[in-house]
Write a protein that holds these residues in place. Structure first.
Motif, PDB file in Angstrom:
ATOM      1  N   ASN A 242     -26.050  17.702  54.461  1.00 32.39           N
ATOM      2  CA  ASN A 242     -24.633  18.027  54.520  1.00 32.39           C
ATOM      3  C   ASN A 242     -23.829  17.133  55.451  1.00 32.39           C
ATOM      4  O   ASN A 242     -22.652  16.889  55.210  1.00 32.39           O
ATOM      5  N   ILE A 243     -24.473  16.641  56.514  1.00 32.07           N
ATOM      6  CA  ILE A 243     -23.734  15.771  57.438  1.00 32.07           C
ATOM      7  C   ILE A 243     -23.377  14.464  56.747  1.00 32.07           C
ATOM      8  O   ILE A 243     -22.247  13.984  56.825  1.00 32.07           O
ATOM      9  N   VAL A 244     -24.356  13.884  56.045  1.00 31.18           N
ATOM     10  CA  VAL A 244     -24.093  12.637  55.330  1.00 31.18           C
ATOM     11  C   VAL A 244     -23.011  12.851  54.277  1.00 31.18           C
ATOM     12  O   VAL A 244     -22.088  12.048  54.134  1.00 31.18           O
ATOM     13  N   LEU A 245     -23.098  13.962  53.556  1.00 28.66           N
ATOM     14  CA  LEU A 245     -22.089  14.237  52.520  1.00 28.66           C
ATOM     15  C   LEU A 245     -20.704  14.436  53.128  1.00 28.66           C
ATOM     16  O   LEU A 245     -19.705  14.003  52.570  1.00 28.66           O
ATOM     17  N   ARG A 246     -20.670  15.093  54.283  1.00 26.30           N
ATOM     18  CA  ARG A 246     -19.386  15.308  54.944  1.00 26.30           C
ATOM     19  C   ARG A 246     -18.778  13.955  55.322  1.00 26.30           C
ATOM     20  O   ARG A 246     -17.588  13.714  55.157  1.00 26.30           O
ATOM     21  N   ASP A 247     -19.636  13.064  55.834  1.00 22.37           N
ATOM     22  CA  ASP A 247     -19.148  11.724  56.185  1.00 22.37           C
ATOM     23  C   ASP A 247     -18.644  10.976  54.942  1.00 22.37           C
ATOM     24  O   ASP A 247     -17.601  10.325  54.981  1.00 22.37           O
ATOM     25  N   ARG A 248     -19.400  11.068  53.846  1.00 20.61           N
ATOM     26  CA  ARG A 248     -18.965  10.373  52.628  1.00 20.61           C
ATOM     27  C   ARG A 248     -17.610  10.892  52.170  1.00 20.61           C
ATOM     28  O   ARG A 248     -16.753  10.134  51.729  1.00 20.61           O
ATOM     29  N   LYS A 249     -17.435  12.207  52.269  1.00 18.74           N
ATOM     30  CA  LYS A 249     -16.167  12.788  51.845  1.00 18.74           C
ATOM     31  C   LYS A 249     -15.030  12.290  52.741  1.00 18.74           C
ATOM     32  O   LYS A 249     -13.969  11.900  52.260  1.00 18.74           O
ATOM     33  N   HIS A 250     -15.291  12.313  54.045  1.00 20.39           N
ATOM     34  CA  HIS A 250     -14.294  11.842  54.991  1.00 20.39           C
ATOM     35  C   HIS A 250     -13.933  10.384  54.690  1.00 20.39           C
ATOM     36  O   HIS A 250     -12.759  10.019  54.576  1.00 20.39           O
ATOM     37  N   LEU A 251     -14.946   9.551  54.514  1.00 19.26           N
ATOM     38  CA  LEU A 251     -14.732   8.136  54.202  1.00 19.26           C
ATOM     39  C   LEU A 251     -13.919   7.966  52.920  1.00 19.26           C
ATOM     40  O   LEU A 251     -13.060   7.089  52.820  1.00 19.26           O
TER      41      LEU A 251
ATOM     42  N   SER B 103     -17.520   6.293  49.442  1.00 22.07           N
ATOM     43  CA  SER B 103     -17.880   7.665  49.051  1.00 22.07           C
ATOM     44  C   SER B 103     -19.279   7.735  48.445  1.00 22.07           C
ATOM     45  O   SER B 103     -19.939   8.756  48.534  1.00 22.07           O
ATOM     46  N   GLN B 104     -19.714   6.655  47.810  1.00 23.21           N
ATOM     47  CA  GLN B 104     -20.981   6.709  47.094  1.00 23.21           C
ATOM     48  C   GLN B 104     -22.185   6.580  48.020  1.00 23.21           C
ATOM     49  O   GLN B 104     -23.133   7.338  47.932  1.00 23.21           O
ATOM     50  N   ASP B 105     -22.166   5.594  48.899  1.00 23.65           N
ATOM     51  CA  ASP B 105     -23.349   5.336  49.714  1.00 23.65           C
ATOM     52  C   ASP B 105     -23.042   5.110  51.193  1.00 23.65           C
ATOM     53  O   ASP B 105     -23.917   4.674  51.940  1.00 23.65           O
ATOM     54  N   GLY B 106     -21.788   5.328  51.602  1.00 25.15           N
ATOM     55  CA  GLY B 106     -21.469   5.181  53.011  1.00 25.15           C
ATOM     56  C   GLY B 106     -21.371   3.733  53.468  1.00 25.15           C
ATOM     57  O   GLY B 106     -21.211   2.820  52.649  1.00 25.15           O
ATOM     58  N   ILE B 107     -21.474   3.543  54.756  1.00 31.49           N
ATOM     59  CA  ILE B 107     -21.242   2.232  55.345  1.00 31.49           C
ATOM     60  C   ILE B 107     -22.253   1.948  56.460  1.00 31.49           C
ATOM     61  O   ILE B 107     -22.665   2.857  57.184  1.00 31.49           O
TER      62      ILE B 107
ATOM     63  N   ILE C 103     -24.822   0.650  63.014  1.00 32.96           N
ATOM     64  CA  ILE C 103     -24.362   2.045  63.014  1.00 32.96           C
ATOM     65  C   ILE C 103     -24.033   2.419  61.577  1.00 32.96           C
ATOM     66  O   ILE C 103     -23.314   1.692  60.896  1.00 32.96           O
ATOM     67  N   SER C 104     -24.582   3.535  61.128  1.00 40.41           N
ATOM     68  CA  SER C 104     -24.302   3.926  59.740  1.00 40.41           C
ATOM     69  C   SER C 104     -23.555   5.256  59.701  1.00 40.41           C
ATOM     70  O   SER C 104     -23.684   6.089  60.592  1.00 40.41           O
ATOM     71  N   ARG C 105     -22.747   5.397  58.681  1.00 44.28           N
ATOM     72  CA  ARG C 105     -22.070   6.673  58.409  1.00 44.28           C
ATOM     73  C   ARG C 105     -22.140   6.940  56.908  1.00 44.28           C
ATOM     74  O   ARG C 105     -21.829   6.061  56.111  1.00 44.28           O
ATOM     75  N   GLY C 106     -22.572   8.127  56.533  1.00 43.16           N
ATOM     76  CA  GLY C 106     -22.604   8.490  55.118  1.00 43.16           C
ATOM     77  C   GLY C 106     -23.687   7.779  54.334  1.00 43.16           C
ATOM     78  O   GLY C 106     -23.658   7.729  53.108  1.00 43.16           O
ATOM     79  N   PHE C 107     -24.681   7.227  55.023  1.00 41.95           N
ATOM     80  CA  PHE C 107     -25.738   6.487  54.320  1.00 41.95           C
ATOM     81  C   PHE C 107     -27.030   7.300  54.242  1.00 41.95           C
ATOM     82  O   PHE C 107     -27.453   7.724  53.172  1.00 41.95           O
ATOM     83  N   VAL C 108     -27.663   7.511  55.374  1.00 45.21           N
ATOM     84  CA  VAL C 108     -28.837   8.394  55.428  1.00 45.21           C
ATOM     85  C   VAL C 108     -28.716   9.249  56.682  1.00 45.21           C
ATOM     86  O   VAL C 108     -27.934   8.945  57.576  1.00 45.21           O
ATOM     87  N   TYR C 109     -29.499  10.286  56.726  1.00 47.77           N
ATOM     88  CA  TYR C 109     -29.566  11.103  57.926  1.00 47.77           C
ATOM     89  C   TYR C 109     -30.434  10.339  58.912  1.00 47.77           C
ATOM     90  O   TYR C 109     -31.648  10.212  58.735  1.00 47.77           O
TER      91      TYR C 109
ATOM     92  N   LYS D 158     -26.555   1.232  47.605  1.00 50.91           N
ATOM     93  CA  LYS D 158     -25.770   0.040  47.951  1.00 50.91           C
ATOM     94  C   LYS D 158     -24.631   0.400  48.897  1.00 50.91           C
ATOM     95  O   LYS D 158     -23.458   0.393  48.494  1.00 50.91           O
ATOM     96  N   PRO D 159     -24.933   0.726  50.142  1.00 52.61           N
ATOM     97  CA  PRO D 159     -23.851   1.060  51.066  1.00 52.61           C
ATOM     98  C   PRO D 159     -22.964  -0.162  51.314  1.00 52.61           C
ATOM     99  O   PRO D 159     -23.387  -1.292  51.099  1.00 52.61           O
TER     100      PRO D 159
END
Lengths: 555, 555
Positions: A452-461, B462-466, B487-493, B545-546
Motif C-alpha cells: 500500500n505504501i508503494v501504491l500510495r506513492d504512485r498515486k501521489h506521483l 504512476s506505473q512504476d514510480g521513480i 532514492i526510490s518512490r513508488g517502485f518497490v517496498y 520500467k521506473p
C-alpha cells in the motif's frame, strides 16, 4: 459427544464483496478442499499492478491438510492465480478436461507443468479424501465444461454452484444435470454457496443459441469481411461463429494470442469442431475474396494492446480495417471498460467499418443465472443453510432477499466477507473468527513486493508529479557547497514556469539559511524544513501538491 | 456576384467525437456567434487534471467579431468553461433565466460577476446583431429553461437544437415549441446541428413525469428516512421529490454544496416551488421522526467527496446512514463512473439501508432524444443540410444514417471534427480548412501549464514510480566524491528489496567507472549511461520500467 461438535468450516479467501479472485476453502476434519484459485484485474487506483491474487497464508500454514485445488471452470477469475499459488503450495489440481487444458497452457508459460499433478475429472466423478469426498456436477456457463462441486461430509452435503446459467439448448447439447441437483436436494443439502452475479436481473438469461441466430442473420447479408471479437474462453460462441461461417461459405482465421491458444486447445480436446478446411491461417486471408472471410479476434473489451484495437489503429501486422468490413463485438463491457470499448468502436467506424455491438443487436448473452434461474437452483437443492457468493455486497444482499422470498429463514443465510470463517453443524450455522486474507499484488516479476505504501506513492506521483531537491553539504562546516538544484517531473511544463522554479529555489535557499541560523544540522529536520517551505509555497502558487523529495549529499 | 459568395461558417471548438466541452462557432460576415462554452471531465489517463476546456485561440484572434456567448442550457458540459474563457475574452453572455442564474453562481466564485455583461433572454426572443440575428426556441431537457438556438442569416436559418428530448408532460407544463420549429421548417432551415447522444436507442425517452410516479410509489410505503441522490441541475426531478414529500407529509432537507446552490437559485427564480414549510434546514432533521424526512443530496455518480459518499462512509457531519433508511439513486451512471457508484451502493447496503437504483426501478429517465424523437425533429425542421453534433463518432455516424433513412441525401450531411470549418452557401456545404482547437488542461490554478509531456511523465510515474540517482563530482578532476545515492518512490517496498537497491548502486558505480575509463565527462552522456545501465538491470530483475532521474552535482 464428539460427534456433536463435528463441523464444516467454510472460508472464502476471495470472490466476496468483489468481482474476481474467487477462492473458497471447505474444511472438514483432516481435509481442506480448495475450490478455484482466480485472479482479479486491478482497480483503476492500483497503479502499475498487473494482477491481484488471493493471500493464501492460511493454506500454507495448514498445507498438510490441503487435498487439492478443485476447479469449477476455466475463466481467469477462477484459475488465473494458480501459477502463483502453486509456487507457494504444490498440491494436486482437479478439473474437467477443458479447464485443465486451459490451465496447462498457463502452467507451461510459468514452467510449472512438469511439477504439477493434474487430475482430469468428469461430471459425476467423485474424489474420495480422508473424511470427505468431492463430486463434480455438470452446469452451463459461458465456457464449456463447467461444473458445480458437491462436498460430501458425514454432516451433509456442501454444494458450491460455481458460475452457472441454465441453458436448455446449449451448443454442445450438454444440459445442466438437473437430476443430480434434485437428488442431492432430496437427500438433503446442508449448505449451498451460489453465484450471485446476475441476481439484480429479473427473468431468465437467454440461451447461447440466440446469439447464433443473430450471427446467421448478419452472415447471410454481409458483403465484406466479418470480424468477430469475443472472449477467447467462450468456446460455444466460437463454435457458433465457425458454424455460421461454414454455412455461408466463409473461411475463418484467428487473431490474438489468447484466442489462438484457446482455439488450439479446444480443437485438440474436441470442444471445437470446425468443418473441414474452414479454419485457415491468418496469413492466408488475402487469398480469398473479402466476402469469404471471417476473423475471430480478441479485444472485445477494448484492451489497447489487443488484436482488435491494433486493427482499429492500423497497428496490426496482418489485418487492417477497410471500408466494407463488418465488425461484431460479441461481448458486454465489463464495468470499467466502457470507455475503452467505445474508443475502439469509434476508431472502427472512422475507418469505414460497420460495427455491431450489444446496444444495436443481440450479439451477446450473459453466462450467469438471472433471478428465475437462481430460484430454480434453490428449489432443486433446497439447502438448509445458504451463503450467497460471487458478487459485490449489493448482489449478496439481494441474493439473500431472493432466498428469503422463497421461504428461507433469514437466520439460515449468512453473508460472508473474505477471510471470515463460518462453522456449520448439522443444525447450526455461525461465524467464528477470521483467518489472514487479502490481496497480493503482482507487478512484473514481483509478487507481493508492491504494497500500500508503494501504491500510495504512485498515486501521489500520478496526480501532481515530483520535485527533487538536491543539495551538497560539507560535513564539517555544514556549509552548502553545491545546489540547491530542483528537478521536476510531471509537475509543470518547466520552460513555461521558469519564474516558479526560480522562486522555488529561493524558498529552499531561505529554508537552508534558517537551518543554519537555528543551528539545525540533522538531516531529517533539514529535509522536513525544505519540504514544508516548498509545499506551502507551491500550493499557494499552483494549488497542487507534488511529491517533494529532498536529498542531502554530504562530502 | 458578391452575394453568390456569401457563406456561413460553422466551426465546432468542442463536443464532437467526445462527450463534453460543447462549444460551436457560427460565423456570418462580421458576426461570430458562440453557442455554449462547456467543460469536459478528464479521462482516466489525464492524471491530476481537474477539468478540460476548449482552446479558443480562434476566438481571441477574431475577438472584434465575437458578439457573445449564447447558452442553450445550464449543464456543466455547456457552461463549465465560461469563467476560464471570460478571463481571455470578455464578451456578452446570453441565456435564459435559470441558465444565467446558475452561471452567476459560478462567476461569483471566480470574481467575474461584476465585469461580465449578462443578458437574460426568454424563448422566442430575437437578438439582432450586425448581419445576423439569434433566436431562442423552447425545448425540453433534464434541466429547466433549455432552448434551441436559430441563427437567422440572409442565406437561411442555422438551427442548433442544443440538448433536447421531447416531453409531452413536462413538470413545468412548458412543452417544446413544436410550432416554431415547424414554422422555421416551412420557411426553410438551411442547416441543422442536432443532439446525437441517444441515437443508438430506439423508441422514445420516457417523460420526466414517470419518475415522479415511481417516487410516489416508494414514498407511499417507506417507513424510514428517504434519501434521494440526483443531479443538482435536474430541477424538475427535485420539484417532483418536493411534491411527493409534501403529499406524504415529509419535510425536505438538502445536502451537498452544488445541490444547496441550485436549490437556492432555482427557488429564488421560481423554478422550484416547494410547499409552505416543506423545506427545512439539514440541522433540523433530528427534530422530526424518520418517516417524516426526505434528504435530497449530491453524489448520484458516486463521487468520493460528495455528500452521499460521505453519508455512506460515516464522514458526513449531519447525516449518518442507519438501518431503515431508503436511498434512491435517481440517475444513470455516466460512462466511467460505474465502479464508483457500485462502491457507494455496497457501502449503503452494508449500513443497512435499502437502496433503489436504475437496475431495480424506474428512478431515472434520460434528458436526450431517442430515435423517434430525433426523427420528429428532423421532420419538423426539414433542414437542407445536416451536421450531427454532441456525441462520439459512433453517435454522429448513426445520426447521419438516421437522417439518410428519412430521405436525406448523404452529400448533404457532414460529420465534423473539432476545429474543422464547414462553409455553407444557399445550395452547398463543404469542409474548408481548420482552425486551432484542442483541449486545455486545468490543474489547480494552472490553465494550460500542464501539457502532454507533463501528462506522459505523470503516467510513467504512476506505473512504476521513480528512481533518483544522485552523484557529486569534482569539477576539476571529474572524480566522484559523494554518492551514488539511489532514492526510490513508488517502485518497490525498499525494506524488502535491499539487495536489489544495493545491486542497483553497484550498477551505477560501474557505469561511472566506465565513463572514467572512456574519458566521458559531459553530463548528458554520463546521465545517459547511468540511465541505460540501470534500466536494463531493473527490467531484467523486475520486468518494470521506473522513471530514472540521474542528477549530477558539481563542486
Amino acid at each position: 459427544m464428539k460427534r456433536e461438535k463435528d463441523k464444516v468450516k467454510i472460508i472464502p479467501l476471495g470472490g466476496l464483496n468483489e468481482i474476481g479472485k474467487n477462492m473458497t476453502i471447505i474444511e472438514y476434519k483432516e481435509d481442506i478442499i480448495v475450490i478455484d484459485c482466480g485472479l482479479k484485474f486491478p482497480d483503476e487506483d492500483m497503479f502499475g499492478i498487473d494482477i491481484v491474487i488471493p493471500d493464501v497464508t492460511y493454506l500454507i500454514k495448514n498445507k498438510e491438510k490441503v487435498r487439492g485445488i478443485f476447479f469449477t471452470h476455466g475463466h481467469e477469475d477462477h484459475i488465473g492465480a494458480l501459477p502463483y499459488i502453486l509456487k507457494q503450495l504444490n498440491v494436486p489440481v482437479y478439473g474437467t478436461k477443458l479447464t485443465l487444458g486451459i490451465i496447462e497452457t498457463k502452467l507451461k508459460e510459468h514452467g510449472l507443468l512438469s511439477t504439477t499433478n493434474l487430475i482430469t475429472v468428469k461430471a459425476r466423478d467423485i474424489i474420495r479424501l480422508q473424511s470427505a469426498s468431492v463430486e463434480f456436477i455438470k452446469t452451463n456457463h459461458s465456457i464449456a465444461d463447467s461444473v458445480a462441486i458437491a462436498i460430501h461430509t458425514p454432516l451433509g452435503v456442501i454444494l458450491h454452484t460455481g458460475d452457472f446459467k441454465i441453458d436448455y439448448t446449449p451448443i454442445d447439447g450438454e444440459i445442466m444435470d438437473f437430476a443430480r441437483f434434485a437428488e442431492l436436494g432430496k437427500k438433503g443439502v446442508l449448505a449451498m454457496l451460489a453465484d450471485s452475479t446476475n441476481v439484480e436481473r429479473p427473468g431468465y438469461t437467454m440461451s447461447e443459441r440466440t446469439v447464433g441466430e443473430t450471427f446467421e442473420n448478419i452472415f447471410s447479408s454481409a458483403n465484406g469481411r466479418i470480424i468477430v471479437a469475443t472472449f477467447a474462453s467462450n468456446i460455444h460462441r466460437i463454435q457458433q461463429i465457425l458454424m455460421a461461417a461454414e454455412k455461408y461459405g466463409r473461411k475463418v482465421a484467428v487473431s490474438g494470442r489468447s484466442m489462438e491458444n484457446t482455439v488450439a486447445v479446444a480443437t485438440e480436446l474436441g470442444y471445437l469442431t470446425p468443418g473441414k478446411d474452414v479454419v485457415i491461417n491468418i496469413d492466408a486471408i488475402n487469398r480469398y475474396p473479402n466476402d469469404k472471410i471471417v476473423i475471430i479476434t480478441t479485444g472485445s473489451q477494448g484492451e489497447p494492446m489487443s488484436a482488435l484495437a491494433r486493427m482499429a489503429t492500423s497497428e496490426h501486422k496482418k489485418v487492417n480495417i477497410i471500408e466494407g468490413d463488418m465488425v461484431i463485438i460479441s461481448a458486454s463491457p465489463i464495468p470499467g471498460n466502457e470507455k475503452l470499448i467505445s474508443k475502439v468502436i469509434n476508431q472502427l467506424f472512422k475507418k469505414g467499418a460497420e460495427v455491431i455491438y450489444e446496444a444495436l443487436a443481440d450479439v451477446h448473452v450473459s453466462g450467469h443465472a438471472c433471478q428465475e434461474e437462481l430460484k430454480l437452483m434453490h428449489c432443486l437443492a433446497k439447502p438448509r443453510f445458504f451463503i450467497p457468493v460471487h458478487g459485490e455486497y449489493r448482489h449478496l444482499k439481494q441474493h439473500k432477499e431472493l432466498a428469503q422470498k422463497l421461504g428461507m429463514n433469514s437466520n439460515n443465510i449468512i453473508i460472508m466477507d473474505n477471510g471470515e470463517v463460518v462453522e456449520i453443524t448439522r443444525d447450526s450455522i455461525r461465524k467464528n473468527g477470521t483467518v489472514i486474507s487479502g490481496q497480493v499484488f503482482v507487478d512484473g516479476l514481483g509478487v507481493g513486493d508492491v504494497g500500500n505504501i508503494v501504491l500510495r506513492d504512485r498515486k501521489h506521483l500520478s496526480q501532481d508529479g515530483i520535485l527533487t531537491v538536491v543539495v551538497t553539504i560539507e560535513r564539517e562546516s555544514g556549509a552548502v557547497i553545491a545546489g540547491p538544484d530542483i528537478i521536476s517531473r510531471g509537475f509543470v511544463y518547466v520552460r513555461e514556469s521558469e519564474d516558479l522554479m526560480g522562486e522555488a529555489r529561493e524558498i529552499v535557499k531561505a529554508a537552508l539559511k534558517e537551518c543554519e541560523a537555528k543551528k539545525i544540522s540533522d538531516w531529517a529536520s533539514m529535509k522536513a524544513m525544505i519540504k514544508d517551505a516548498l509545499r506551502v509555497y507551491l500550493y499557494e502558487k499552483t494549488k497542487r501538491k507534488p511529491m517533494i523529495l529532498p536529498i542531502i549529499m554530504e562530502i
